[in-house]
Design an enzyme around this catalytic site. Sequence first.
Site, PDB file in Angstrom:
ATOM      1  N   GLU A  77       2.817 -35.720  27.415  1.00  0.00           N
ATOM      2  CA  GLU A  77       4.115 -36.328  27.129  1.00  0.00           C
ATOM      3  C   GLU A  77       4.977 -36.453  28.388  1.00  0.00           C
ATOM      4  O   GLU A  77       5.897 -37.267  28.461  1.00  0.00           O
ATOM      5  CB  GLU A  77       4.769 -35.370  26.122  1.00  0.00           C
ATOM      6  CG  GLU A  77       5.953 -35.849  25.432  1.00  0.00           C
ATOM      7  CD  GLU A  77       6.499 -34.734  24.514  1.00  0.00           C
ATOM      8  OE1 GLU A  77       5.720 -33.970  23.911  1.00  0.00           O
ATOM      9  OE2 GLU A  77       7.728 -34.641  24.422  1.00  0.00           O
ATOM     10  N   ALA A  93      -9.104 -29.817  30.163  1.00  0.00           N
ATOM     11  CA  ALA A  93      -8.485 -28.867  31.105  1.00  0.00           C
ATOM     12  C   ALA A  93      -9.481 -27.804  31.571  1.00  0.00           C
ATOM     13  O   ALA A  93      -9.465 -27.386  32.726  1.00  0.00           O
ATOM     14  CB  ALA A  93      -7.276 -28.208  30.451  1.00  0.00           C
ATOM     15  N   ASP A 148       0.376 -26.143  27.807  1.00  0.00           N
ATOM     16  CA  ASP A 148       1.184 -26.954  26.879  1.00  0.00           C
ATOM     17  C   ASP A 148       0.201 -27.667  25.955  1.00  0.00           C
ATOM     18  O   ASP A 148       0.025 -28.884  26.016  1.00  0.00           O
ATOM     19  CB  ASP A 148       2.038 -27.938  27.674  1.00  0.00           C
ATOM     20  CG  ASP A 148       2.927 -28.765  26.761  1.00  0.00           C
ATOM     21  OD1 ASP A 148       3.075 -28.400  25.585  1.00  0.00           O
ATOM     22  OD2 ASP A 148       3.466 -29.785  27.229  1.00  0.00           O
TER      23      ASP A 148
HETATM   24  N1  SPD Z   1       2.734 -30.243  23.484  1.00  0.00           N
HETATM   25  C1  SPD Z   1       2.155 -29.483  22.420  1.00  0.00           C
HETATM   26  C2  SPD Z   1       3.206 -28.809  21.589  1.00  0.00           C
HETATM   27  C3  SPD Z   1       2.658 -28.256  20.322  1.00  0.00           C
HETATM   28  C4  SPD Z   1       3.733 -27.755  19.447  1.00  0.00           C
HETATM   29  N2  SPD Z   1       3.388 -27.886  18.094  1.00  0.00           N
HETATM   30  C5  SPD Z   1       4.484 -27.871  17.210  1.00  0.00           C
HETATM   31  C6  SPD Z   1       4.104 -28.125  15.781  1.00  0.00           C
HETATM   32  C7  SPD Z   1       5.269 -28.018  14.869  1.00  0.00           C
HETATM   33  N3  SPD Z   1       4.874 -28.148  13.483  1.00  0.00           N
END
Ligand code: SPD
Length: 342
Positions: free
Chosen positions: A118, A170, A187
């Site tokens: 992102e 990764a 992440d």
């Molecule tokens: N960039 C990955 C972030 C993952 C977070 N997941 C959140 C889910 C909420 N239901």
Amino acid sequence: MRELVQLFLVQNTSDGTFHHQDIAKIKQRVNKRCLWFEEELEPDLRWVFGVSKILHTGESEFQTIELVESGPFGKVLLLDGKLQSAEADEFVYHESIVHPALLYHSNPKKVFIMGGGEGSTAREVLKHSSVKKVVMCDIDQEVVDFCRSNLTENAEAFSSTRVELVINDARVELENRNEKFDVIIGDLNDPVEGGPCFTLYTHSFYMHIIKAKLNVGGILVTQAGPAGILSHTEVYSSIYNTLRQTFKYVLPYAAHVPSYADTWGWVMASDQAFPTVNIKETDYRIQKRIQGELHFLDGQTLCATLALNKHVRKTLAGETHVYTEDSARFIHGYSSGLKNQN
Ligand code: SPD
């Protein structure tokens, strides 16, 4: 369901600017709800919110990609129909996954991001003036391309000369790279059954890949799933214990993320003791090392996120489960996506 999504498809947005501080403005943009988004968080628990526009739908080799305009959270990114991040509160998640580890490190210069397609995690890392190089490694080219064109707040991060963008798994990328990092950030997608990511939460991955790629004094930080009173036993306590079995020092922390409908958890781990960073010292480091403004984290907030409640602390202290390929735990949930409001 896909047909229904197509039915409500509207043209791609050109107004992709994020204004996460101004919730009122976000709400003003949403003038007509035409759909409900629904995600099953538990067998008997669903998270539902109004959607006024579908801004984009697409499909990559790995997952479906959707961007919708929601009532309560502004623009919301959905991968495989599951909420990933929301305009109104993504800064809580992204500041939390990045700044504690970088502030605890004495002088972070090289950072590796696992996932993060992102661009928001790279955006936060780049605020640290000590950082010379950020490798952002996401497996999904389509998600990266989509976010680069639609999430304009991250445009600078995508075009920064300090960022090396790699499309790869990764694990494979870290294994093949002949270099070490000061901070490695996970992440990652949530560990869901059948998903590609759960092996990046395992003891063998931490022990044999991550540790080998951290410089002396290096820190791993990973997102670690929901850390709420009722949800922290799903994967959070296990990921914490797995890291505790791998590294000498481990620091769990958590913060409420409204669009996730829960408190969210992260864990930092290192073989070097974390320094004592009190409120004053944290504020000093933020002022000295960070260019640009943080909207969530300061000294007081970092201390608050580290102060887990008694109930969760008790579980973490007593957790014995170690996360392996054969004993993986998963977050429950699938999404039934977007539904007509009638
Ligand atoms: N960039 C990955 C972030 C993952 C977070 N997941 C959140 C889910 C909420 N239901």
